[in-house]
Design a protein around this motif. Structure first.
Motif, PDB file in Angstrom:
ATOM      1  N   GLU A 118       0.799  -1.252   0.028  1.00  0.00           N
ATOM      2  CA  GLU A 118      -0.042   0.088  -0.086  1.00  0.00           C
ATOM      3  C   GLU A 118       0.883   1.263  -0.167  1.00  0.00           C
ATOM      4  N   ILE A 119       1.930   1.453   0.768  1.00  0.00           N
ATOM      5  CA  ILE A 119       2.745   2.597   0.889  1.00  0.00           C
ATOM      6  C   ILE A 119       3.640   2.632  -0.459  1.00  0.00           C
ATOM      7  N   LYS A 120       4.077   1.480  -1.041  1.00  0.00           N
ATOM      8  CA  LYS A 120       4.426   1.476  -2.305  1.00  0.00           C
ATOM      9  C   LYS A 120       3.809   2.015  -3.488  1.00  0.00           C
ATOM     10  N   LYS A 121       2.579   1.764  -3.378  1.00  0.00           N
ATOM     11  CA  LYS A 121       1.483   2.420  -4.519  1.00  0.00           C
ATOM     12  C   LYS A 121       1.208   3.633  -4.116  1.00  0.00           C
ATOM     13  N   ALA A 122       1.074   4.023  -2.973  1.00  0.00           N
ATOM     14  CA  ALA A 122       1.099   5.471  -2.625  1.00  0.00           C
ATOM     15  C   ALA A 122       2.070   6.561  -3.098  1.00  0.00           C
ATOM     16  N   ARG A 123       3.195   5.896  -2.860  1.00  0.00           N
ATOM     17  CA  ARG A 123       4.510   6.664  -3.356  1.00  0.00           C
ATOM     18  C   ARG A 123       4.631   6.769  -4.892  1.00  0.00           C
ATOM     19  N   VAL A 126      -0.177   5.610  -6.872  1.00  0.00           N
ATOM     20  CA  VAL A 126      -1.545   4.799  -7.336  1.00  0.00           C
ATOM     21  C   VAL A 126      -2.081   4.649  -5.879  1.00  0.00           C
ATOM     22  N   ASN A 127      -2.995   5.349  -5.357  1.00  0.00           N
ATOM     23  CA  ASN A 127      -3.662   5.380  -4.006  1.00  0.00           C
ATOM     24  C   ASN A 127      -5.004   4.865  -4.147  1.00  0.00           C
ATOM     25  N   ASP A 128      -5.359   3.613  -4.053  1.00  0.00           N
ATOM     26  CA  ASP A 128      -6.721   3.030  -4.080  1.00  0.00           C
ATOM     27  C   ASP A 128      -7.669   3.412  -3.189  1.00  0.00           C
ATOM     28  N   PHE A 134       1.741  10.312   3.433  1.00  0.00           N
ATOM     29  CA  PHE A 134       2.618  11.082   3.465  1.00  0.00           C
ATOM     30  C   PHE A 134       2.112  12.601   3.651  1.00  0.00           C
ATOM     31  N   PRO A 135       1.509  12.916   4.367  1.00  0.00           N
ATOM     32  CA  PRO A 135       0.798  14.382   4.510  1.00  0.00           C
ATOM     33  C   PRO A 135       1.812  15.336   4.552  1.00  0.00           C
TER      34      PRO A 135
END
Length: 136
Positions: A118-123, A126-128, A134-135
């Motif tokens: 999930e963190i990898k996608k967010a970086r 691609v945030n589902d 990372f605010p």
């Protein structure tokens, strides 16, 4: 990095037999490096368990992980009992490489934790779940 430390622990375990011929200081250095490298496995296993297991199973499963090292010591004692006379103690260290190689092989097929993915996608953007990890 994790795989490198396990490979290092395997190599240093094998070198322990050689270090016994050289002297006490090399033996202490090799064994310290081996233990430092091998301890990496326990922290990774604990992290994977706490992130992936349902809360009600974590303690039980982690207790199995913690019981692994005394079991390993007992198995090593049994192996040494049968192989000490034919090989001598210096060659027994070569046999100690086998469990580390098996761990390296097993880790090759283990997947990353869901949280890591999930963190990898967010970086990558691609945030589902529309969660901001990372605010700023």
């Amino acid at each position: 990095m994790y795989q490198i430390t396990l490979i290092g622990a395997s190599i240093l375990t094998a070198l322990t037999g050689v270090a016994t011929y050289i002297g006490l200081i090399p033996l202490l250095l090799v064994r310290s490096g081996t233990q430092g490298s091998a301890q990496n496995e326990q922290s990774v296993a604990a992290t994977m368990i706490t992130k992936e297991m349902p809360a009600r199973w974590r303690a039980l499963i982690y207790s199995f992980v913690q019981s692994g090292w005394p079991l390993g010591v007992a198995l090593a004692g049994i192996v040494v009992t049968f192989l000490y006379k034919p090989l001598g103690y210096k060659y027994i260290w070569l046999i100690a490489i086998i469990p580390m190689v098996l761990i390296i092989i097993a880790r090759h097929w283990s997947r990353e934790t869901t949280r890591f993915e999930e963190i990898k996608k967010a970086r990558e953007g691609v945030n589902d779940k529309n969660v901001n990890y990372f605010p700023m």
